[in-house]
Design an enzyme around this catalytic site. Structure first.
Site, PDB file in Angstrom:
ATOM      1  N   TYR A   1      -1.805  -8.878 -22.556  1.00 19.17           N
ATOM      2  CA  TYR A   1      -0.951  -7.985 -21.778  1.00 19.17           C
ATOM      3  C   TYR A   1      -0.792  -6.663 -22.528  1.00 19.17           C
ATOM      4  O   TYR A   1      -0.792  -5.595 -21.925  1.00 19.17           O
ATOM      5  CB  TYR A   1       0.417  -8.628 -21.530  1.00 19.17           C
ATOM      6  CG  TYR A   1       0.337  -9.840 -20.633  1.00 19.17           C
ATOM      7  CD1 TYR A   1       0.310  -9.697 -19.249  1.00 19.17           C
ATOM      8  CD2 TYR A   1       0.286 -11.129 -21.148  1.00 19.17           C
ATOM      9  CE1 TYR A   1       0.229 -10.800 -18.415  1.00 19.17           C
ATOM     10  CE2 TYR A   1       0.206 -12.237 -20.322  1.00 19.17           C
ATOM     11  CZ  TYR A   1       0.175 -12.068 -18.970  1.00 19.17           C
ATOM     12  OH  TYR A   1       0.082 -13.156 -18.140  1.00 19.17           O
TER      13      TYR A   1
ATOM     14  N   ASN B   1      -0.263 -10.029  -8.484  1.00 19.05           N
ATOM     15  CA  ASN B   1      -1.624  -9.772  -8.003  1.00 19.05           C
ATOM     16  C   ASN B   1      -1.875 -10.562  -6.714  1.00 19.05           C
ATOM     17  O   ASN B   1      -1.863 -11.790  -6.724  1.00 19.05           O
ATOM     18  CB  ASN B   1      -2.632 -10.182  -9.076  1.00 19.05           C
ATOM     19  CG  ASN B   1      -4.067 -10.091  -8.612  1.00 19.05           C
ATOM     20  OD1 ASN B   1      -4.381  -9.464  -7.611  1.00 19.05           O
ATOM     21  ND2 ASN B   1      -4.955 -10.733  -9.355  1.00 19.05           N
TER      22      ASN B   1
ATOM     23  N   CYS C   1      -6.811 -11.511 -12.832  1.00 20.22           N
ATOM     24  CA  CYS C   1      -5.595 -11.626 -13.625  1.00 20.22           C
ATOM     25  C   CYS C   1      -5.626 -12.863 -14.527  1.00 20.22           C
ATOM     26  O   CYS C   1      -4.896 -12.926 -15.521  1.00 20.22           O
ATOM     27  CB  CYS C   1      -4.365 -11.623 -12.729  1.00 20.22           C
ATOM     28  SG  CYS C   1      -4.317 -12.953 -11.508  1.00 20.22           S
ATOM     29  N   HIS C   2      -6.498 -13.811 -14.224  1.00 18.94           N
ATOM     30  CA  HIS C   2      -6.609 -15.010 -15.057  1.00 18.94           C
ATOM     31  C   HIS C   2      -7.172 -14.689 -16.442  1.00 18.94           C
ATOM     32  O   HIS C   2      -7.033 -15.488 -17.363  1.00 18.94           O
ATOM     33  CB  HIS C   2      -7.475 -16.080 -14.368  1.00 18.94           C
ATOM     34  CG  HIS C   2      -8.869 -15.653 -14.076  1.00 18.94           C
ATOM     35  ND1 HIS C   2      -9.199 -14.897 -12.959  1.00 18.94           N
ATOM     36  CD2 HIS C   2     -10.031 -15.848 -14.745  1.00 18.94           C
ATOM     37  CE1 HIS C   2     -10.498 -14.670 -12.958  1.00 18.94           C
ATOM     38  NE2 HIS C   2     -11.036 -15.228 -14.035  1.00 18.94           N
TER      39      HIS C   2
ATOM     40  N   GLU D   1     -15.841 -19.415 -16.811  1.00 18.65           N
ATOM     41  CA  GLU D   1     -16.487 -18.142 -17.124  1.00 18.65           C
ATOM     42  C   GLU D   1     -17.104 -18.148 -18.514  1.00 18.65           C
ATOM     43  O   GLU D   1     -18.212 -17.643 -18.706  1.00 18.65           O
ATOM     44  CB  GLU D   1     -15.482 -16.987 -16.990  1.00 18.65           C
ATOM     45  CG  GLU D   1     -15.093 -16.725 -15.553  1.00 18.65           C
ATOM     46  CD  GLU D   1     -14.217 -15.499 -15.376  1.00 18.65           C
ATOM     47  OE1 GLU D   1     -13.997 -14.746 -16.349  1.00 18.65           O
ATOM     48  OE2 GLU D   1     -13.758 -15.280 -14.230  1.00 18.65           O
TER      49      GLU D   1
END
Length: 160
Positions: A91, A114, A122-123, A149
């Site tokens: 953040y 979001n 946002c993850h 990912e």
């Protein structure tokens, strides 16, 4: 007119809404929405790109989006689009990307609002020590998406 459909992902149903040919919402849900009036061309694009993402060979999305929010929230969401697939940002890092390291809490607030999960990633935003905190879809989904990912990242670098 709002258009709706439900996409069945490996981590639960995604309720997708569009207006004027652009995605306005993509949220996790525990129930299926009745599909209504979804533009066939957009439906095909969204479905193909989500299928490719979950199969592990789409690393960014090329879909028309139009999230609804404040000007600040939109700035945060635009910065989130710059976080590469399979990478993390804190953040604090996102606040720095916006030009003010003191915006950490405001960034967290915008991140939590979001409206277009996964596509606006946002993850990929984590706490100061890379700890998994906050995710509207549930922390288990955030962990799943990040592991997905990292596992499928083109250079196969494992961050964990």
């Amino acid at each position: 007119m709002k258009e709706r459909f439900t996409y069945f992902s490996p981590i639960g149903p995604l309720c997708i809404e569009a207006e004027d040919g652009k995605i306005s919402s993509l949220q996790f849900s525990d129930r299926e929405l009745t599909s209504e009036n979804f533009d066939p061309k957009l439906l095909t694009s969204v479905t193909e790109q989500l299928n490719d993402y979950f199969a592990g060979y789409r690393f960014e999305f090329d879909l028309p989006i139009q999230p609804s929010g404040t000007d600040f929230q939109k700035k945060v969401w635009n910065e989130l689009l710059n976080i590469p697939y399979g990478q993390l940002a804190t953040y604090g890092k996102v606040a720095q990307m916006l030009g003010d390291k003191n915006l950490v809490r405001a960034v967290g607030g915008a991140n939590s609002k979001n409206p277009i999960a996964i596509i606006i990633p946002c993850h990929r935003v984590v706490g100061a020590k890379n700890n998994l905190i906050g995710y509207a879809g549930g922390l288990w989904r955030k962990k799943w998406l990040l592991q997905h990912e990292i596992t499928n990242k083109p250079d196969e670098a494992n961050l964990w």
